[in-house]
Scaffold this active site. Sequence first.
Site, PDB file in Angstrom:
ATOM      1  N   LYS A 282       0.841  -1.200   0.000  1.00 49.58           N
ATOM      2  CA  LYS A 282       0.000   0.000   0.000  1.00 49.58           C
ATOM      3  C   LYS A 282       0.883   1.261   0.000  1.00 49.58           C
ATOM      4  O   LYS A 282       2.087   1.183   0.240  1.00 49.58           O
ATOM      5  CB  LYS A 282      -0.923  -0.009   1.227  1.00 49.58           C
ATOM      6  CG  LYS A 282      -1.958  -1.144   1.201  1.00 49.58           C
ATOM      7  CD  LYS A 282      -3.029  -0.915   0.148  1.00 49.58           C
ATOM      8  CE  LYS A 282      -4.227  -1.812   0.307  1.00 49.58           C
ATOM      9  NZ  LYS A 282      -4.132  -3.089  -0.430  1.00 49.58           N
TER      10      LYS A 282
HETATM   11  C1  LIG Z   1      -9.983  -2.036  -1.341  1.00 50.78           C
HETATM   12  C2  LIG Z   1      -9.434  -2.867  -0.216  1.00 50.78           C
HETATM   13  N1  LIG Z   1     -10.212  -3.123   0.850  1.00 50.78           N
HETATM   14  C3  LIG Z   1      -9.763  -3.845   1.890  1.00 50.78           C
HETATM   15  C4  LIG Z   1      -8.494  -4.362   1.908  1.00 50.78           C
HETATM   16  C5  LIG Z   1      -8.087  -5.236   3.055  1.00 50.78           C
HETATM   17  O1  LIG Z   1      -6.912  -4.848   3.681  1.00 50.78           O
HETATM   18  P1  LIG Z   1      -5.959  -5.942   4.355  1.00 50.78           P
HETATM   19  O2  LIG Z   1      -5.292  -6.701   3.285  1.00 50.78           O
HETATM   20  O3  LIG Z   1      -5.009  -5.090   5.150  1.00 50.78           O
HETATM   21  O4  LIG Z   1      -6.807  -6.787   5.232  1.00 50.78           O
HETATM   22  C6  LIG Z   1      -7.617  -4.098   0.828  1.00 50.78           C
HETATM   23  C7  LIG Z   1      -6.221  -4.541   0.780  1.00 50.78           C
HETATM   24  O5  LIG Z   1      -5.760  -5.581   0.700  1.00 50.78           O
HETATM   25  C8  LIG Z   1      -8.122  -3.360  -0.265  1.00 50.78           C
HETATM   26  O6  LIG Z   1      -7.347  -3.122  -1.328  1.00 50.78           O
END
Ligand SMILES: Cc1ncc(COP(=O)(O)O)c(C=O)c1O
Length: 370
Positions: free
Chosen positions: A182
Site C-alpha cells: 500500500k
Molecule cells: C480495497 C481494499 N479493501 C480492503 C483491503 C483489506 O486490507 P488488508 O489486506 O489489510 O486486510 C484491501 C487490501 O488488501 C483493499 O485493497
Amino acid sequence: MRIPAFDLSRQTRQLESELQAAIAEVALSGQFILGPAVTRFEQTFGEAFGVHAIGVANGSDALYLALRALDIGPGDEVITTPFTFFATAGSVLRTGAHPVFTDIQLDTFNMDPVEASAHVSPRTRAMLPVHLFGLMADVDTLRVRFRGPVIEDAAQAIGARFHGQWAGAVGDMAGFSFFPTKNLGAWGDAGMVTTKTPGLADKVRMLRVHGSRQKYHHEALGINSRLDTLQAAVLSVKFTHWPEWTARRQALAARYTAYLKDLGVSEVVPPTIPSEAEHVFHQYTIRADRRDALQAYLKDQGIGSTVYYPVPLHLQPILQDLGYRKGQFPHAEEASRTVLSLPMFPELTEDEVDQVVETIARFYGHGGTR
Ligand SMILES: Cc1ncc(COP(=O)(O)O)c(C=O)c1O
C-alpha cells in the site's frame, strides 16, 4: 530489461537504519502488545487527517470493526461496489449483514453515487464506497442522496482528497490498510479505523480487544485485532515520508499519461483524475484493448503488471448465494476484462516509466521513442 510491478526492497534500503533502530527500540522496551509505539502512531495519524485513529490488525478487520461499531449485523444491508478487493464485501458478510452491489463509473472505477441511491431499501443501514486505486469516491453526492452512515474503504487511499477533504475524514467511519504494497506499507499486516466521533472510536477500541474496556470484563463479542507494536514502529518511521512518496507517484502517473498520449497509443485509456480530486495513484490503472495479450507481451519483455480485479465480486463463487448474475453490473464486468495496473511505486524511475510506455506502444504497432 526487468521492471517489476512493485519493488519494496528499494524503499527498505533507503530507510534501513531508521527502521532497524525503531524495531530495536520496541524489542528492548519489551512492550509488544499495544503500548506507546501504537499510541504514538495513532496520534500522529489522527492529527494528520483530523480524526480519531484506532490501530487494528489489518484493513479487513478495520472495515469489519467499523461496521460492528455502527451495530450493523444480521438483517441489515450495506451498499457497496462489486469492483474491489474481496475484503470489502467480506467484512460486511462477517457481521451477518448482506452486501448489496451497485455498479461503478467506468472512468473512475468507483461507486456511482446516483445509482447507489437507487439500491436503498428499508433494510439499508450504510453505504460502503471504496476509494479504488487511490482515487476517492464521490461521498459528497452520496450524502445528498443517503442520510445514513457512510463507511469509507480507504485501504488504497491514504492522503487522497476530494473537494479538499482527506480520505478517512469524510465518512462516519473509515478503514485503512497498511498491507506492505500500500502507499503506506508495514512489514506485515496492519490497519487503522478512523472516525470523527469519539463514541465510535471508543467502541472500536473496545471491540478490538475482545469487547473489553476493563481487563477480563467483556461487554460485547469483539475480536483480537490490535495493531502490532513492531508494525506501528515501522509505520511511524514511514509516515514522515508519505507526502513526498505521494508527490512522486503523481509525477510518475503524469509522465505515463503524457507519454502514452505523445506516442498516440489510442488503444489505451489512462486513468481519469476528476477536477475535485487529488488522486494518490496507489495503482496506475489503464483500460486496454486486448488486455491479456498486452500483459503477456509486457511479461515477455520483463515488465510486471497486475490485473486488479479479474473477477468482480458479484461473480465470485463464494457470493453466488446473493443471487447476482453475469451482465448485471456491466461497468464492473468491463473493467474486469480491460484493466491493467502498470508498475507504480515511488522508487520507480522516469526511465523505467518511459520503457514501459515504449513497450506498450510497440505492442500496438506505434513507433517512436522520447
Ligand atoms: C480495497 C481494499 N479493501 C480492503 C483491503 C483489506 O486490507 P488488508 O489486506 O489489510 O486486510 C484491501 C487490501 O488488501 C483493499 O485493497
